[in-house]
Scaffold this active site. Sequence first.
Site, PDB file in Angstrom:
ATOM      1  N   GLU A 218       0.836  -1.198   0.000  1.00  0.00           N
ATOM      2  CA  GLU A 218       0.000   0.000   0.000  1.00  0.00           C
ATOM      3  C   GLU A 218       0.869   1.246   0.000  1.00  0.00           C
ATOM      4  O   GLU A 218       1.575   1.525   0.972  1.00  0.00           O
ATOM      5  CB  GLU A 218      -0.924   0.026   1.219  1.00  0.00           C
ATOM      6  CG  GLU A 218      -1.816   1.263   1.251  1.00  0.00           C
ATOM      7  CD  GLU A 218      -2.692   1.334   2.484  1.00  0.00           C
ATOM      8  OE1 GLU A 218      -3.278   2.421   2.721  1.00  0.00           O
ATOM      9  OE2 GLU A 218      -2.781   0.333   3.214  1.00  0.00           O
ATOM     10  N   ASP A 427       1.099 -14.971  12.886  1.00  0.00           N
ATOM     11  CA  ASP A 427      -0.044 -15.629  12.248  1.00  0.00           C
ATOM     12  C   ASP A 427      -0.983 -14.546  11.737  1.00  0.00           C
ATOM     13  O   ASP A 427      -1.713 -13.926  12.512  1.00  0.00           O
ATOM     14  CB  ASP A 427      -0.750 -16.533  13.255  1.00  0.00           C
ATOM     15  CG  ASP A 427      -1.839 -17.387  12.610  1.00  0.00           C
ATOM     16  OD1 ASP A 427      -2.319 -17.022  11.526  1.00  0.00           O
ATOM     17  OD2 ASP A 427      -2.216 -18.413  13.206  1.00  0.00           O
ATOM     18  N   HIS A 518      -2.455  10.443  -0.916  1.00  0.00           N
ATOM     19  CA  HIS A 518      -2.564   9.232  -1.716  1.00  0.00           C
ATOM     20  C   HIS A 518      -2.429   9.551  -3.195  1.00  0.00           C
ATOM     21  O   HIS A 518      -1.805   8.818  -3.953  1.00  0.00           O
ATOM     22  CB  HIS A 518      -3.895   8.515  -1.444  1.00  0.00           C
ATOM     23  CG  HIS A 518      -3.878   7.698  -0.190  1.00  0.00           C
ATOM     24  ND1 HIS A 518      -3.962   8.259   1.060  1.00  0.00           N
ATOM     25  CD2 HIS A 518      -3.766   6.354   0.010  1.00  0.00           C
ATOM     26  CE1 HIS A 518      -3.916   7.296   1.982  1.00  0.00           C
ATOM     27  NE2 HIS A 518      -3.798   6.131   1.363  1.00  0.00           N
TER      28      HIS A 518
END
Length: 525
Positions: A218, A427, A518
């Site tokens: 990202e 995990d 962004h």
Amino acid sequence: MFRFIPNVLLKQLFTRNSLRNTPDGFAFSLKNRLSDARFTGLQRARIDGRDYPAEAFTLTPDGGEAIAVSAISAQQPLAFPLRRSVQVSAVAQPLAPGKHTLEITLHTQPFGTITLIVEDELQPDASTVLPQTQPAIPRDSIDDYSADAIAKRRQFLNDFTQTTPEHLFQNSFNPSVVAGKCEHFVGVAQVPIGLAGPLRVNGEHAQGDFLIPLATTEGTLVASYNRGIKLINLSGGVLCTVQDDAMQRAPVFEFTDARQARDFVRWIDSHQRELATEAEATSRFAKLRYIDSYLNGKLAFLRFGFETGDAAGQNMVSKATLAACNYILDEYGLAAPGSIAHFFLESNMATDKKPSQLNILRTRGKRVTAEVRIPRELLIRELQVEPEQLIRHARIGDVGARLAGTNNNGLHSVNGLAALFIATGQDVACLAESSAAITYSEVTSTGDFYGSITLPSLIVGTVGGGTGLPTQRECLELMDCYGTGKVNKFAEIVVGVIAAGELSLAGAISSLDWVSSHDATRGTN
């Protein structure tokens, strides 16, 4: 580990639908689902009331050679490790079609003499079994991580998909380290890792400046966390505290009626010391802290809470809880009036890899909090926002989170957690509960900003699982968080990073920098 093994558990050693005739007689399979053990002899084998001599049987472990039962003894035992299978073959008359009752009495270490009583239906001969409609992925029963086994799977992948992967097959480590972590290994997923920090952590276990490895695809994520880290560092660092530690397994016991379930829970409450002794005998690290009980009709749900040392501990607590339940089944009894009718080791109430309010209240993994105090002028200079604006957005966001029914009132805790989990071999499925976050903020009497974020169910480890894989171990080592005695240090660093991400995004939303930041990484889209 197990002092008693009731038949309700012994039945789980037998592989159902494994009974079949062979050219010389018949065979069936056993699989160890309890704990590492050894066969030391066969006392009795009875099928449908007929006894068969021990001399008629041979045992063939996974990937091994057949061994006559007569050659096995306490001095020459046959290893039967956890999760491994052994085929039991008999030279005898073939069995008739239909169901058969098997009664097998075995001498073992450390379980002693155990008797397994099961019913199974004779399966068709191998020659009459229909072939698979799909080709099977190649597997080597002796060493499935050998170069030859991996090469065969890669060729199978090429042929089946008509593709020729290049990067998928470029692992930089010996595949043997993957054993116990991934089956049918063919290659690796390479995720970019960026560095954030150094982050100054003022914890009880983590003290100092730490570089943070974040694995992500990202854009702006690493930059955003780095912006929050800069602000925290300029304010003197983040105060981090581990407040609680618990990992659960939640078995359920079914009775004939609600009154029997209630009486059972009372018995559990009066035997917690004995249950702790049984559970803790399975591990050097598992420590039973409590057993919570929840009654619903004729069902009694128990929730065992353990400390698990430096491991995340899900497997550890499963083994420990099974030992305690084994004691319950033997001591409280089965089949007698008022006794247990049915039992399952997990009732779905431990909420493995699922968000739940119970975990938020009761803690699962580590409950850890990060606190920051940001001077007013520094906040305005660095994030272009006043403390009051951040607080207003937080209050409104809390209402939005309630309306949406989310598991937290923060902004994006899972972003940093996922990046850290991938980088350090945690995990990843545990993000479901680990992402729960509770934020609180206020304007101080001096006009500065105070904020905290609590992760009530952060599940991390610094030993076991994927933490020992080469890349993941290196990422833990660069924070001095690999190995024993490091899990609380790692938990403090993790929550400090999440606090930085919350600060950065909150500032971006409040100052309208969010979208533009962004867009800057995406060109003119």
